[in-house]
Motif scaffolding. Structure first.
Motif, PDB file in Angstrom:
ATOM      1  N   CYS A   6       0.782  -1.197   0.006  1.00  0.00           N
ATOM      2  CA  CYS A   6       0.007   0.068  -0.072  1.00  0.00           C
ATOM      3  C   CYS A   6       0.786   1.213   0.136  1.00  0.00           C
ATOM      4  CB  CYS A   6      -0.884  -0.022   1.158  1.00  0.00           C
ATOM      5  SG  CYS A   6      -1.798   1.530   1.610  1.00  0.00           S
ATOM      6  N   MET A   8       0.510   3.851   1.547  1.00  0.00           N
ATOM      7  CA  MET A   8       0.608   4.629   2.874  1.00  0.00           C
ATOM      8  C   MET A   8       1.184   3.870   4.054  1.00  0.00           C
ATOM      9  SD  MET A   8      -0.776   7.657   3.094  1.00  0.00           S
ATOM     10  CE  MET A   8      -1.532   7.808   4.623  1.00  0.00           C
ATOM     11  N   CYS A   9       1.039   2.671   3.778  1.00  0.00           N
ATOM     12  CA  CYS A   9       1.365   1.695   4.942  1.00  0.00           C
ATOM     13  C   CYS A   9       2.033   0.410   4.613  1.00  0.00           C
ATOM     14  CB  CYS A   9       0.092   1.352   5.823  1.00  0.00           C
ATOM     15  SG  CYS A   9      -1.135   0.308   5.067  1.00  0.00           S
ATOM     16  N   CYS A  45      -4.416  -0.380   0.236  1.00  0.00           N
ATOM     17  CA  CYS A  45      -5.099  -1.010   1.067  1.00  0.00           C
ATOM     18  C   CYS A  45      -6.530  -0.912   1.335  1.00  0.00           C
ATOM     19  CB  CYS A  45      -4.400  -1.380   2.265  1.00  0.00           C
ATOM     20  SG  CYS A  45      -4.610   0.047   3.795  1.00  0.00           S
ATOM     21  N   HIS A  48      -6.848   2.660   3.307  1.00  0.00           N
ATOM     22  CA  HIS A  48      -6.251   3.834   2.784  1.00  0.00           C
ATOM     23  C   HIS A  48      -6.813   4.183   1.269  1.00  0.00           C
ATOM     24  CE1 HIS A  48      -2.901   3.287   5.801  1.00  0.00           C
ATOM     25  NE2 HIS A  48      -3.458   4.432   5.938  1.00  0.00           N
TER      26      HIS A  48
END
Ligand SMILES: [Zn+2]
Length: 253
Positions: A6, A8-9, A45, A48
């Motif tokens: 992802c 962001m993460c 994901c 996000h």
């Protein structure tokens, strides 16, 4: 298909996310021209993906109607967005603006109604934070490891310090970005730029929507040093401070 991370993460991506959201780009049937050329997507994901939280719609309503936008933003606001507002009996707007005002321009028979108010600043910052990480992932083909700080250059402020800081940041960004290329295949709707890395390891990004709405992103990589700027330190302590940039002066406190 290999498992991708992802944007962001650390989770495995299960979908793709458009950065910025697809709904900001008018459809062919509304605009008469293709403004959805090579839209940028990044792996995401569940958590996000902006569609789930309705942040995409929130952002669209917040920025497409801003005074000063080009005709594309304006048309978009009067077409698709008005339809979306009517469909939700204007409930969508209640979520966007904390305090609402209707501004009327023109004579009594022919006027433009512009909705304005106090936007949900925290939620806007959150939306632009996601876009900042997404654009970095897209541009550099890797996730950004560090802190991003969006600065909303389009919000109007009457207070002196924020006003002076806004003028300073805008001028600084325009100097540093002057020779940097603009990226994005639909520049009338959106483009972005990046500066080089400075002595502290920091760099700046600019997101520009409808050729008018500017958001500046300060990227602070995890390994970068925190810069010490005497002027800003004095300013934060409430001491009268003048910061110079080229031949211009910005006065604080
Ligand atoms: Zn994620």
């Amino acid at each position: 298909m290999p498992q991708e991370q992802c944007y962001m993460c650390h989770k495995v991506a299960t979908s793709v996310e458009h950065v910025p959201p697809k709904c900001l780009f008018p459809e062919l049937k509304d605009s008469g021209k293709d403004l959805r050329i090579n839209l940028i997507t990044v792996p995401s994901c569940e958590d996000h993906n902006g569609k789930k939280s309705h942040d995409d719609e929130f952002l669209m309503v917040s920025i497409a109607g801003i005074i000063g936008n080009n005709s594309i933003g304006y048309q978009h606001y009067n077409g698709k967005i008005q339809r979306a507002l009517k469909r939700t009996s204007y409930k969508l707007l209640e979520k966007v603006f904390l305090r609402k005002e209707i501004l009327r321009i023109g004579d009594e028979n022919k006027f433009l109604e512009l909705l304005w108010g106090t936007p949900d600043h925290k939620r806007l910052i959150d939306c632009f934070t996601h876009i900042a990480y997404g654009i970095h992932r897209h541009h550099y083909k890797q996730n950004f490891n560090g802190i991003v700080k969006p600065y909303l250059g389009f919000l109007y402020t009457k207070e002196q310090n924020p006003k002076a800081f806004k003028a300073f940041l805008k001028d600084k960004a325009s100097i540093e970005l002057a020779d940097q290329p603009k990226y994005g295949d639909n520049p009338e709707v959106f483009y972005y730029q990046f500066t080089g890395v400075d002595n502290f390891g920091l760099f700046l990004g600019r997101l520009c929507f409808y050729q008018n709405v500017d958001v500046y992103i300060s990227y602070q990589p995890a390994e970068a040093q925190t810069p010490y700027h005497l002027g800003f330190d004095l300013m934060n302590r409430g001491i009268k401070t003048i910061i110079k940039l080229g031949d211009k002066e910005y006065e604080f406190n």
